[in-house]
Design a protein around this motif. Structure first.
Motif, PDB file in Angstrom:
ATOM      1  N   LYS A   1       0.829  -1.220   0.000  1.00 26.20           N
ATOM      2  CA  LYS A   1       0.000   0.000   0.000  1.00 26.20           C
ATOM      3  C   LYS A   1       0.860   1.265   0.000  1.00 26.20           C
ATOM      4  CE  LYS A   1      -3.991   0.337   1.039  1.00 26.20           C
ATOM      5  NZ  LYS A   1      -5.121   0.722   0.238  1.00 26.20           N
ATOM      6  N   ARG A   2       2.162   1.149  -0.283  1.00 21.70           N
ATOM      7  CA  ARG A   2       3.082   2.282  -0.159  1.00 21.70           C
ATOM      8  C   ARG A   2       2.688   3.482  -1.020  1.00 21.70           C
ATOM      9  NH1 ARG A   2       5.395  -1.799  -2.813  1.00 21.70           N
ATOM     10  NH2 ARG A   2       6.248  -1.463  -4.886  1.00 21.70           N
ATOM     11  N   ASP A   3       2.008   3.255  -2.131  1.00 22.19           N
ATOM     12  CA  ASP A   3       1.579   4.374  -2.967  1.00 22.19           C
ATOM     13  C   ASP A   3       0.487   5.201  -2.295  1.00 22.19           C
ATOM     14  OD1 ASP A   3       3.394   3.601  -4.915  1.00 22.19           O
ATOM     15  OD2 ASP A   3       1.913   2.369  -5.989  1.00 22.19           O
ATOM     16  N   ASP A   4      -0.195   4.620  -1.295  1.00 17.84           N
ATOM     17  CA  ASP A   4      -1.285   5.312  -0.602  1.00 17.84           C
ATOM     18  C   ASP A   4      -0.888   5.830   0.776  1.00 17.84           C
ATOM     19  OD1 ASP A   4      -2.940   4.645  -2.777  1.00 17.84           O
ATOM     20  OD2 ASP A   4      -3.466   2.721  -1.862  1.00 17.84           O
TER      21      ASP A   4
ATOM     22  N   HIS B   1       0.611   8.411   1.743  1.00 15.93           N
ATOM     23  CA  HIS B   1       0.383   9.846   1.946  1.00 15.93           C
ATOM     24  C   HIS B   1      -1.061  10.156   2.358  1.00 15.93           C
ATOM     25  CE1 HIS B   1      -0.832   9.136  -2.228  1.00 15.93           C
ATOM     26  NE2 HIS B   1      -1.618  10.181  -2.086  1.00 15.93           N
TER      27      HIS B   1
END
Length: 171
Positions: free
Chosen positions: A45-48, A50
Motif C-alpha cells: 500500500k506504499r503508494d497510498d 500519503h
C-alpha cells in the motif's frame, strides 16, 4: 505524514505488531506469520501512504485483522491453540521459589487475559502493554474512545475478580 519511510517508520513497529498478534493468536509461529503478512500488506500500500493519517494505527489495524482471520481459520481446522512461553517470569528474582511463584502468577494472569473476549483482550493489550492512547486504540479497533475505556475497565475487573477467586481457593 508524507515522508513515511518503511525502514524508519514501519519496521520499528514489528515488535509491537508481534505482541499484538501474539495476544490475539496465542501462538508464536502464527504471530510471526501475521507480522510478516502485515509488513507485506503495508508495503504493497506504499503508494497510498500519503493518504494515511497514522501509519502506526494503520499497521496495527492490518495486524489485528490478519490475526483475527488467522484465529478464525485455526478454529475451523483445530480446536487447540498452543500456549506461549513465560520468559518474562523467568527473568524476575534470583530465588528459585520466588521465580516459581512469579511464573505461576504470570501464567494465571496470562490464562485469564487469554480467556477475555477479543475486544477486551486487544484493548487491554494495546493500553497496558503497548502504552497506546485511548484515541489510538479507538482508531485501531474502529470503536469510540468511550468503548475502549469500558472494555479496558471490564477486562481489568474480570481479571482481578477471577485472580482473587483463584488465589483465595488455590484452584
Amino acid at each position: 505524514m508524507n515522508n513515511i519511510s518503511f525502514r524508519n517508520d514501519i519496521l520499528p513497529l514489528k515488535n509491537v505488531l508481534f505482541r499484538l498478534a501474539l495476544r490475539i493468536t496465542l501462538n508464536r509461529e502464527d504471530a510471526e506469520d501475521v507480522v510478516q503478512d502485515t509488513l507485506v500488506k503495508v508495503w504493497n500500500k506504499r503508494d497510498d501512504w500519503h493518504e494515511i493519517d497514522s501509519i502506526e494505527a494503520f499497521c496495527m489495524t492490518v495486524c489485528r485483522n490478519l490475526s483475527l482471520d488467522k484465529v478464525k481459520k485455526a478454529s475451523r481446522s483445530t480446536g487447540s491453540l498452543e500456549q506461549t512461553g513465560t520468559e518474562a517470569a523467568d527473568r524476575t528474582g534470583a530465588d528459585p521459589y520466588d521465580r516459581i511463584v512469579q511464573r505461576d502468577r504470570f501464567d494465571t494472569v496470562r490464562r485469564l487475559m487469554n480467556a477475555l473476549p477479543e475486544k477486551q483482550r486487544t484493548c487491554m493489550q494495546l493500553r497496558d502493554f503497548e502504552g497506546k492512547s485511548y484515541k489510538d486504540i479507538a482508531a485501531v479497533m474502529n470503536i469510540t474512545e468511550e468503548q475502549v475505556k469500558v472494555s479496558i475497565f471490564r477486562a481489568r475487573q474480570t481479571i482481578k475478580q477471577k485472580y482473587v477467586e483463584i488465589d483465595k481457593y488455590g484452584l
